[in-house]
Scaffold this active site. Structure first.
Site, PDB file in Angstrom:
ATOM      1  N   ASP A  12      17.342  14.878 -13.940  1.00  0.00           N
ATOM      2  CA  ASP A  12      17.792  16.489 -13.311  1.00  0.00           C
ATOM      3  C   ASP A  12      17.121  17.388 -14.348  1.00  0.00           C
ATOM      4  O   ASP A  12      17.050  16.824 -15.378  1.00  0.00           O
ATOM      5  CB  ASP A  12      19.945  16.530 -12.864  1.00  0.00           C
ATOM      6  N   SER A  13      17.140  18.662 -13.942  1.00  0.00           N
ATOM      7  CA  SER A  13      16.713  19.744 -14.233  1.00  0.00           C
ATOM      8  C   SER A  13      17.582  19.817 -15.033  1.00  0.00           C
ATOM      9  O   SER A  13      17.479  20.797 -16.398  1.00  0.00           O
ATOM     10  CB  SER A  13      16.793  20.853 -13.068  1.00  0.00           C
ATOM     11  N   TYR A  44      15.413  24.410 -11.966  1.00  0.00           N
ATOM     12  CA  TYR A  44      14.589  24.391 -11.216  1.00  0.00           C
ATOM     13  C   TYR A  44      14.146  25.326  -9.797  1.00  0.00           C
ATOM     14  O   TYR A  44      13.291  25.367  -9.152  1.00  0.00           O
ATOM     15  CB  TYR A  44      14.380  23.256 -10.222  1.00  0.00           C
ATOM     16  N   GLY A  45      15.974  26.081  -9.647  1.00  0.00           N
ATOM     17  CA  GLY A  45      15.559  26.287  -8.145  1.00  0.00           C
ATOM     18  C   GLY A  45      14.597  28.053  -7.762  1.00  0.00           C
ATOM     19  O   GLY A  45      14.530  28.656  -6.843  1.00  0.00           O
ATOM     20  N   CYS A  75      19.198  15.533  -8.583  1.00  0.00           N
ATOM     21  CA  CYS A  75      18.729  16.853  -8.623  1.00  0.00           C
ATOM     22  C   CYS A  75      18.555  17.184  -7.247  1.00  0.00           C
ATOM     23  O   CYS A  75      17.417  17.067  -6.444  1.00  0.00           O
ATOM     24  CB  CYS A  75      17.777  17.405  -9.110  1.00  0.00           C
ATOM     25  N   ASN A  76      19.636  18.027  -6.977  1.00  0.00           N
ATOM     26  CA  ASN A  76      19.467  18.532  -5.240  1.00  0.00           C
ATOM     27  C   ASN A  76      17.823  19.299  -4.777  1.00  0.00           C
ATOM     28  O   ASN A  76      17.267  19.161  -4.273  1.00  0.00           O
ATOM     29  CB  ASN A  76      20.554  19.579  -4.813  1.00  0.00           C
ATOM     30  N   THR A  77      17.529  20.190  -6.176  1.00  0.00           N
ATOM     31  CA  THR A  77      16.245  20.973  -5.379  1.00  0.00           C
ATOM     32  C   THR A  77      14.770  19.818  -5.666  1.00  0.00           C
ATOM     33  O   THR A  77      14.373  19.980  -4.877  1.00  0.00           O
ATOM     34  CB  THR A  77      15.994  21.595  -6.853  1.00  0.00           C
ATOM     35  N   GLU A 152      29.630  26.581 -15.284  1.00  0.00           N
ATOM     36  CA  GLU A 152      28.780  26.066 -16.121  1.00  0.00           C
ATOM     37  C   GLU A 152      29.329  26.683 -17.295  1.00  0.00           C
ATOM     38  O   GLU A 152      30.117  26.731 -18.317  1.00  0.00           O
ATOM     39  CB  GLU A 152      27.262  26.321 -15.983  1.00  0.00           C
ATOM     40  N   CYS A 187      24.881  20.578  -4.361  1.00  0.00           N
ATOM     41  CA  CYS A 187      24.544  20.573  -5.695  1.00  0.00           C
ATOM     42  C   CYS A 187      25.615  19.806  -5.905  1.00  0.00           C
ATOM     43  O   CYS A 187      27.005  20.028  -5.510  1.00  0.00           O
ATOM     44  CB  CYS A 187      24.782  22.007  -5.554  1.00  0.00           C
ATOM     45  N   THR A 188      24.924  19.356  -7.630  1.00  0.00           N
ATOM     46  CA  THR A 188      25.718  18.478  -7.857  1.00  0.00           C
ATOM     47  C   THR A 188      27.333  19.335  -8.917  1.00  0.00           C
ATOM     48  O   THR A 188      27.207  18.045  -9.504  1.00  0.00           O
ATOM     49  CB  THR A 188      24.460  17.873  -8.999  1.00  0.00           C
ATOM     50  N   HIS A 189      26.912  20.420  -9.071  1.00  0.00           N
ATOM     51  CA  HIS A 189      27.938  21.229 -10.105  1.00  0.00           C
ATOM     52  C   HIS A 189      29.022  21.382  -8.899  1.00  0.00           C
ATOM     53  O   HIS A 189      29.998  21.662  -9.589  1.00  0.00           O
ATOM     54  CB  HIS A 189      27.784  22.571  -9.806  1.00  0.00           C
TER      55      HIS A 189
END
Length: 274
Positions: A12-13, A44-45, A75-77, A152, A187-189
């Protein structure tokens, strides 16, 4: 001779992919895991597809060199912009988060109408829309850029986060899209605020967490060759977890524990040279 545990590399980023690792640990406890967080180069977005592909391929190569037998692009992006390039560059199977999430959403939707929320980059790529439309689903996408910084910040049960989530979801499910019955967390968040999103969404809406769908897809892959079932002796051992980060290991330990839901001990700093 004992058959060794499989080794899964997760990339992931940053920190969000730890929700995918958490889901993997729940469904495949008898594997070892390598997690690579490219924290020095996130987000990365805001980067071009070429740059994202370059970074992601470097990370995939790194994990393969460390012994990963399967790669999960958590990572979705990176999945949205570079899955084909990563798959071509890798010599092991690669699973991204978009396909499994879209498949679960398509199966869950009775009304064939699905809403997807994610970062600006993921939504702009239309990766979920394409994957869902290919399955005969009508889609509405919505970028929710304020949610990641709130997660975050640790505001996962904060009234401000709930207020913002309601504003976003009112837009998603308003204006003729009230009958949509599935919301994809692209989104993984977002799994960290799943309870807030459930409250903010209309009551008839089912929530699909791409992290859980991806873990299930990886589990399904492990039922088939070339993967071998580990011996009883190997299975009894706790999974080995090794973490790599390109920026502060201290910050990775602190923030990462929130996403993984357990303390993070061993983090190695790595510098992927340009």
């Amino acid at each position: 001779m004992t058959t060794r545990k499989p080794c899964i590399g997760v990339f992931d980023s940053g920190f969000g992919g730890l929700t995918v690792l958490k889901a993997l640990l729940e469904v495949i406890p008898d594997a070892d895991y390598l997690y690579f967080g490219d924290t020095a180069r996130l987000p990365y977005g805001s980067k071009s597809a070429e740059t994202v592909a370059k970074y992601a391929v470097e990370a995939a190569n790194f994990l393969e060199q460390r012994g990963a037998q399967l790669l999960v692009i958590a990572c979705n992006t990176a999945t949205a912009l570079a899955l084909d390039k990563i798959t071509s560059a890798a010599s092991v199977p690669v699973v991204g988060v978009v396909g499994p999430g879209a498949e679960s959403a398509a199966q869950a939707s009775q009304n064939r109408r699905v809403a997807v929320i994610g970062t600006e980059a993921t939504v702009s790529s239309h990766a979920y829309r394409k994957a869902l439309e290919a399955r005969g689903i009508q889609v509405r996408e919505k970028a929710c850029p304020l949610l990641v910084p709130l997660v975050e910040e640790g505001w996962v049960e904060h009234p401000v986060t709930e207020q913002i989530a309601r504003i976003y979801l009112d837009e998603v499910f308003g204006d003729g899209f009230q009958s949509a019955d599935v919301l994809v967390l692209g989104c993984t968040h977002y799994p960290l605020i799943k309870s807030i999103l459930q409250r903010a969404a209309p009551t008839h809406v089912a929530i699909i967490d791409s992290a859980e769908s991806t873990a299930q897809a990886v589990k399904d892959l492990f039922q088939h060759p070339p993967f071998k079932v580990p011996s009883e002796e190997e299975r009894r051992k706790a999974p080995r977890l090794k973490f790599f980060a390109t920026d502060s290991v201290e910050k990775f330990r602190r923030l990462g524990a929130r996403f993984l839901g357990r303390p993070i001990e061993e983090v190695e700093h790595v510098d992927l040279k340009e």
